[in-house]
Motif scaffolding. Structure first.
Motif, PDB file in Angstrom:
ATOM      1  N   ARG A   2      44.201  35.787  29.699  1.00  0.00           N
ATOM      2  CA  ARG A   2      43.282  36.914  29.544  1.00  0.00           C
ATOM      3  C   ARG A   2      42.096  36.766  30.497  1.00  0.00           C
ATOM      4  O   ARG A   2      41.703  37.715  31.168  1.00  0.00           O
ATOM      5  CB  ARG A   2      42.791  37.015  28.103  1.00  0.00           C
ATOM      6  CG  ARG A   2      41.780  38.173  27.942  1.00  0.00           C
ATOM      7  CD  ARG A   2      41.261  38.264  26.534  1.00  0.00           C
ATOM      8  NE  ARG A   2      42.339  38.699  25.664  1.00  0.00           N
ATOM      9  CZ  ARG A   2      42.365  38.500  24.353  1.00  0.00           C
ATOM     10  NH1 ARG A   2      41.376  37.870  23.763  1.00  0.00           N
ATOM     11  NH2 ARG A   2      43.360  38.936  23.634  1.00  0.00           N
ATOM     12  N   ARG A   4      41.942  35.063  33.296  1.00  0.00           N
ATOM     13  CA  ARG A   4      42.373  35.246  34.686  1.00  0.00           C
ATOM     14  C   ARG A   4      42.612  36.724  34.992  1.00  0.00           C
ATOM     15  O   ARG A   4      42.274  37.209  36.062  1.00  0.00           O
ATOM     16  CB  ARG A   4      43.648  34.436  34.961  1.00  0.00           C
ATOM     17  CG  ARG A   4      44.153  34.582  36.364  1.00  0.00           C
ATOM     18  CD  ARG A   4      43.121  34.101  37.391  1.00  0.00           C
ATOM     19  NE  ARG A   4      43.531  34.485  38.715  1.00  0.00           N
ATOM     20  CZ  ARG A   4      42.782  35.148  39.582  1.00  0.00           C
ATOM     21  NH1 ARG A   4      41.548  35.467  39.294  1.00  0.00           N
ATOM     22  NH2 ARG A   4      43.236  35.483  40.750  1.00  0.00           N
ATOM     23  N   ARG A   5      43.191  37.472  34.048  1.00  0.00           N
ATOM     24  CA  ARG A   5      43.393  38.903  34.255  1.00  0.00           C
ATOM     25  C   ARG A   5      42.055  39.618  34.421  1.00  0.00           C
ATOM     26  O   ARG A   5      41.912  40.504  35.264  1.00  0.00           O
ATOM     27  CB  ARG A   5      44.177  39.504  33.080  1.00  0.00           C
ATOM     28  CG  ARG A   5      45.678  39.364  33.220  1.00  0.00           C
ATOM     29  CD  ARG A   5      46.401  40.291  32.274  1.00  0.00           C
ATOM     30  NE  ARG A   5      46.068  40.044  30.888  1.00  0.00           N
ATOM     31  CZ  ARG A   5      46.780  39.300  30.048  1.00  0.00           C
ATOM     32  NH1 ARG A   5      47.878  38.722  30.470  1.00  0.00           N
ATOM     33  NH2 ARG A   5      46.399  39.135  28.801  1.00  0.00           N
ATOM     34  N   GLU A   6      41.068  39.243  33.623  1.00  0.00           N
ATOM     35  CA  GLU A   6      39.742  39.864  33.735  1.00  0.00           C
ATOM     36  C   GLU A   6      39.093  39.531  35.080  1.00  0.00           C
ATOM     37  O   GLU A   6      38.476  40.388  35.708  1.00  0.00           O
ATOM     38  CB  GLU A   6      38.860  39.420  32.571  1.00  0.00           C
ATOM     39  CG  GLU A   6      39.295  39.990  31.231  1.00  0.00           C
ATOM     40  CD  GLU A   6      38.562  39.375  30.052  1.00  0.00           C
ATOM     41  OE1 GLU A   6      37.771  38.419  30.266  1.00  0.00           O
ATOM     42  OE2 GLU A   6      38.793  39.837  28.926  1.00  0.00           O
ATOM     43  N   GLU A   7      39.249  38.265  35.525  1.00  0.00           N
ATOM     44  CA  GLU A   7      38.705  37.879  36.826  1.00  0.00           C
ATOM     45  C   GLU A   7      39.387  38.670  37.947  1.00  0.00           C
ATOM     46  O   GLU A   7      38.733  39.139  38.880  1.00  0.00           O
ATOM     47  CB  GLU A   7      38.898  36.387  37.064  1.00  0.00           C
ATOM     48  CG  GLU A   7      38.034  35.501  36.196  1.00  0.00           C
ATOM     49  CD  GLU A   7      38.404  34.028  36.324  1.00  0.00           C
ATOM     50  OE1 GLU A   7      39.387  33.707  37.043  1.00  0.00           O
ATOM     51  OE2 GLU A   7      37.715  33.200  35.703  1.00  0.00           O
ATOM     52  N   HIS A   8      40.701  38.781  37.829  1.00  0.00           N
ATOM     53  CA  HIS A   8      41.460  39.505  38.845  1.00  0.00           C
ATOM     54  C   HIS A   8      41.025  40.980  38.880  1.00  0.00           C
ATOM     55  O   HIS A   8      40.850  41.562  39.961  1.00  0.00           O
ATOM     56  CB  HIS A   8      42.959  39.392  38.564  1.00  0.00           C
ATOM     57  CG  HIS A   8      43.819  40.040  39.594  1.00  0.00           C
ATOM     58  ND1 HIS A   8      43.914  39.567  40.879  1.00  0.00           N
ATOM     59  CD2 HIS A   8      44.610  41.132  39.537  1.00  0.00           C
ATOM     60  CE1 HIS A   8      44.735  40.336  41.566  1.00  0.00           C
ATOM     61  NE2 HIS A   8      45.171  41.301  40.770  1.00  0.00           N
ATOM     62  N   ALA A   9      40.842  41.589  37.725  1.00  0.00           N
ATOM     63  CA  ALA A   9      40.392  42.987  37.651  1.00  0.00           C
ATOM     64  C   ALA A   9      39.010  43.136  38.282  1.00  0.00           C
ATOM     65  O   ALA A   9      38.742  44.107  38.991  1.00  0.00           O
ATOM     66  CB  ALA A   9      40.387  43.463  36.210  1.00  0.00           C
ATOM     67  N   ALA A  10      38.134  42.168  38.043  1.00  0.00           N
ATOM     68  CA  ALA A  10      36.789  42.223  38.639  1.00  0.00           C
ATOM     69  C   ALA A  10      36.868  42.112  40.158  1.00  0.00           C
ATOM     70  O   ALA A  10      36.131  42.796  40.873  1.00  0.00           O
ATOM     71  CB  ALA A  10      35.911  41.113  38.066  1.00  0.00           C
ATOM     72  N   GLU A  11      37.765  41.260  40.663  1.00  0.00           N
ATOM     73  CA  GLU A  11      37.943  41.132  42.113  1.00  0.00           C
ATOM     74  C   GLU A  11      38.436  42.441  42.714  1.00  0.00           C
ATOM     75  O   GLU A  11      37.966  42.866  43.773  1.00  0.00           O
ATOM     76  CB  GLU A  11      38.936  40.016  42.425  1.00  0.00           C
ATOM     77  CG  GLU A  11      38.419  38.624  42.133  1.00  0.00           C
ATOM     78  CD  GLU A  11      39.508  37.567  42.270  1.00  0.00           C
ATOM     79  OE1 GLU A  11      40.620  37.905  42.750  1.00  0.00           O
ATOM     80  OE2 GLU A  11      39.251  36.413  41.886  1.00  0.00           O
ATOM     81  N   LEU A  12      39.384  43.100  42.050  1.00  0.00           N
ATOM     82  CA  LEU A  12      39.893  44.375  42.547  1.00  0.00           C
ATOM     83  C   LEU A  12      38.798  45.433  42.554  1.00  0.00           C
ATOM     84  O   LEU A  12      38.679  46.209  43.513  1.00  0.00           O
ATOM     85  CB  LEU A  12      41.074  44.848  41.699  1.00  0.00           C
ATOM     86  CG  LEU A  12      42.366  44.041  41.831  1.00  0.00           C
ATOM     87  CD1 LEU A  12      43.420  44.581  40.884  1.00  0.00           C
ATOM     88  CD2 LEU A  12      42.874  44.047  43.254  1.00  0.00           C
ATOM     89  N   ASP A  13      37.983  45.476  41.495  1.00  0.00           N
ATOM     90  CA  ASP A  13      36.877  46.434  41.461  1.00  0.00           C
ATOM     91  C   ASP A  13      35.896  46.181  42.592  1.00  0.00           C
ATOM     92  O   ASP A  13      35.389  47.110  43.214  1.00  0.00           O
ATOM     93  CB  ASP A  13      36.155  46.363  40.108  1.00  0.00           C
ATOM     94  CG  ASP A  13      37.001  46.930  38.977  1.00  0.00           C
ATOM     95  OD1 ASP A  13      37.951  47.679  39.266  1.00  0.00           O
ATOM     96  OD2 ASP A  13      36.707  46.604  37.807  1.00  0.00           O
ATOM     97  N   GLU A  16      37.365  47.527  45.860  1.00  0.00           N
ATOM     98  CA  GLU A  16      37.285  48.987  45.934  1.00  0.00           C
ATOM     99  C   GLU A  16      35.851  49.432  46.200  1.00  0.00           C
ATOM    100  O   GLU A  16      35.628  50.396  46.933  1.00  0.00           O
ATOM    101  CB  GLU A  16      37.825  49.612  44.650  1.00  0.00           C
ATOM    102  CG  GLU A  16      39.328  49.511  44.535  1.00  0.00           C
ATOM    103  CD  GLU A  16      39.868  50.204  43.293  1.00  0.00           C
ATOM    104  OE1 GLU A  16      39.102  50.924  42.625  1.00  0.00           O
ATOM    105  OE2 GLU A  16      41.050  50.023  43.005  1.00  0.00           O
TER     106      GLU A  16
END
Length: 71
Positions: A2, A4-13, A16
């Motif tokens: 969870r 790591r998924r949140e970190e990855h989502a923050a990196e994608l944001d 963008e």
């Protein structure tokens, strides 16, 4: 996971927000472009029509030159 998924989502944001997107192409998808260009053939400049097909997933590109306006 969870975290790591949140970190990855923050990196994608963050990407963008900087104006860059992560490009992901499915196998079999292609981009096609056509146009005209001048080609030098045996020292003579000739106008030809070209067709370019690119498959970004596999990074393969194909090109074809047509000397006439009809196939």
């Amino acid at each position: 996971m969870r975290r790591r998924r949140e970190e990855h989502a923050a990196e994608l944001d963050a990407r963008e927000a900087q104006g860059s997107l992560l490009l992901d192409w499915a196998p079999g998808e292609c981009q096609v472009d056509f146009g005209q260009a001048d080609f030098r053939v045996r020292g003579v400049v000739t106008r030809g029509h070209f067709l370019v097909v690119a498959f970004p997933h596999s990074n393969v590109g194909l090109a074809q030159i047509f000397w006439g306006g009809s196939a």
